[in-house]
Design an enzyme around this catalytic site. Structure first.
Site, mmCIF file in Angstrom:
data_model
loop_
_atom_site.group_PDB
_atom_site.id
_atom_site.type_symbol
_atom_site.label_atom_id
_atom_site.label_comp_id
_atom_site.label_asym_id
_atom_site.label_seq_id
_atom_site.Cartn_x
_atom_site.Cartn_y
_atom_site.Cartn_z
ATOM 1 N N HIS A 123 -23.443 -20.811 142.455
ATOM 2 C CA HIS A 123 -23.249 -22.112 143.112
ATOM 3 C C HIS A 123 -24.349 -23.113 142.740
ATOM 4 C CE1 HIS A 123 -20.394 -20.244 146.350
ATOM 5 N NE2 HIS A 123 -19.826 -20.400 145.181
ATOM 6 N N CYS A 131 -27.590 -35.031 135.196
ATOM 7 C CA CYS A 131 -27.417 -36.481 135.113
ATOM 8 C C CYS A 131 -25.930 -36.829 135.138
ATOM 9 C CB CYS A 131 -28.060 -37.019 133.837
ATOM 10 S SG CYS A 131 -27.780 -38.789 133.650
ATOM 11 N N CYS A 174 -32.189 -40.480 130.228
ATOM 12 C CA CYS A 174 -31.504 -41.762 130.022
ATOM 13 C C CYS A 174 -31.666 -42.730 131.188
ATOM 14 C CB CYS A 174 -30.016 -41.523 129.753
ATOM 15 S SG CYS A 174 -29.066 -41.151 131.244
#
Ligand code: OAD
Length: 269
Positions: A123, A131, A174
């Site tokens: 899990h 991200c 990013c």
């Protein structure tokens, strides 16, 4: 002479090739609430609102105080949790060469902290973020995880919430929003193929502290049984697991005794 359940379980464990399959009950004595016990998390919080990605995103906008209350409880439990006697007993079993791996439904990282080296977290884990923009996975320390939660809770309590994503920590690669890499209801479990392969190698599957209600993880004991494993279960109350030997009680009390008996059988005298 009749054999007691714990002696029968120790005999099975002493044969080696043990795989542990664990749920919330193994971490209960570390102060982390379980889900389905009376007074457990899903007794107090509707999982459709707090354990689905869409639910959490909606709560952030519509009921930020309630979501902040839920996250504050999570924060209190996870920030101070340390491995308990049950986790430590499973790590001891690995050091003795009797346990070959752990499959856990828990996201708390406590099996690894206790010293188990092959832990399949079906899990997901709080120790990773994913991200939402670029998909990158990054490791996060417990401190970073708690700091991220603190920022989210503070924003929910004090600010206008323009979007759920605005509450999330930023991806190091990013700069996009990154969420904890834990599996919400309706999402795909992690590393399940690896979990199945490990269950297939088990001579004894030691099932600890799971109600056996959530699939596909709950199918693993029957999968292991189909491959010849003996199922030994430790749980505080009745569960949906079909066990060959059931030891009823707190894992933190039972597992150290069980491991002690098995290790003594291994090194008599
Ligand atoms: P549950 O809350 O469903 O079950 C916990 C089990 O542990 C119960 O059978 C209790 O009797 C037992 N238990 C409680 N305290 C114990 C103790 N000290 N020692 C031994 N046993 C104890 O938790 P899980 O089966 O882990 O999923 O729940 C499975 C999944 O449901 C979780 O991973 C989570 C949840 O929704 C997701 O979030 C995807």
């Amino acid at each position: 002479m009749t054999t007691t359940p714990i002696e029968a379980a120790a005999e099975a464990v002493a044969r080696g090739d043990v795989v542990a399959f664990t749920g919330a009950g193994v971490s209960a004595e570390s102060g982390i609430p379980t889900f389905r016990d009376p007074g457990g998390l899903w007794d107090r919080y509707d999982p459709m609102r707090f354990a689905t990605f869409e639910g959490v995103a909606r709560e952030a906008m519509e009921h930020p105080d309630e979501l902040a209350g839920y996250l504050t409880e999570m924060r209190a439990a996870f920030a101070s949790a340390r491995p308990n006697a049950a986790h430590l007993a499973l790590a001891h079993l690995e050091r003795e060469g009797l346990l070959i791996g752990v499959i856990t439904q828990n996201v708390d990282g406590l099996h690894g902290e206790a010293g188990n080296t092959d832990v399949v977290e079906v899990h997901g884990s709080h120790a990773r973020r994913r991200c939402l923009s670029c998909g990158a996975l990054e490791d996060v320390s417990r401190q970073e995880y708690v700091a991220g939660l603190d920022r989210t809770i503070q924003a929910l309590r004090t600010a206008f919430v323009p979007s759920y994503q605005s509450l999330l920590p930023r991806c190091r690669a990013c700069g996009g929003p990154a969420r904890p890499d834990v599996v919400a209801f309706g999402e795909t479990v992690r590393d399940f193929h690896r979990a199945e392969r490990l269950a297939e190698r088990a001579r004894t599957l030691l099932v600890v502290g799971t109600s056996g209600e959530v699939y596909p993880a709950a199918a693993l004991p029957e999968h292991a049984r189909g491959c010849g494993a003996t199922i030994v279960e430790v749980a505080k109350g009745p569960t949906s697991i079909r066990a060959d030997v059931m030891l009823e009680g707190a894992a933190g009390a039972i597992l150290p005794r069980l491991v002690d008996l098995a290790v003594r059988a291994l090194h008599p005298g």
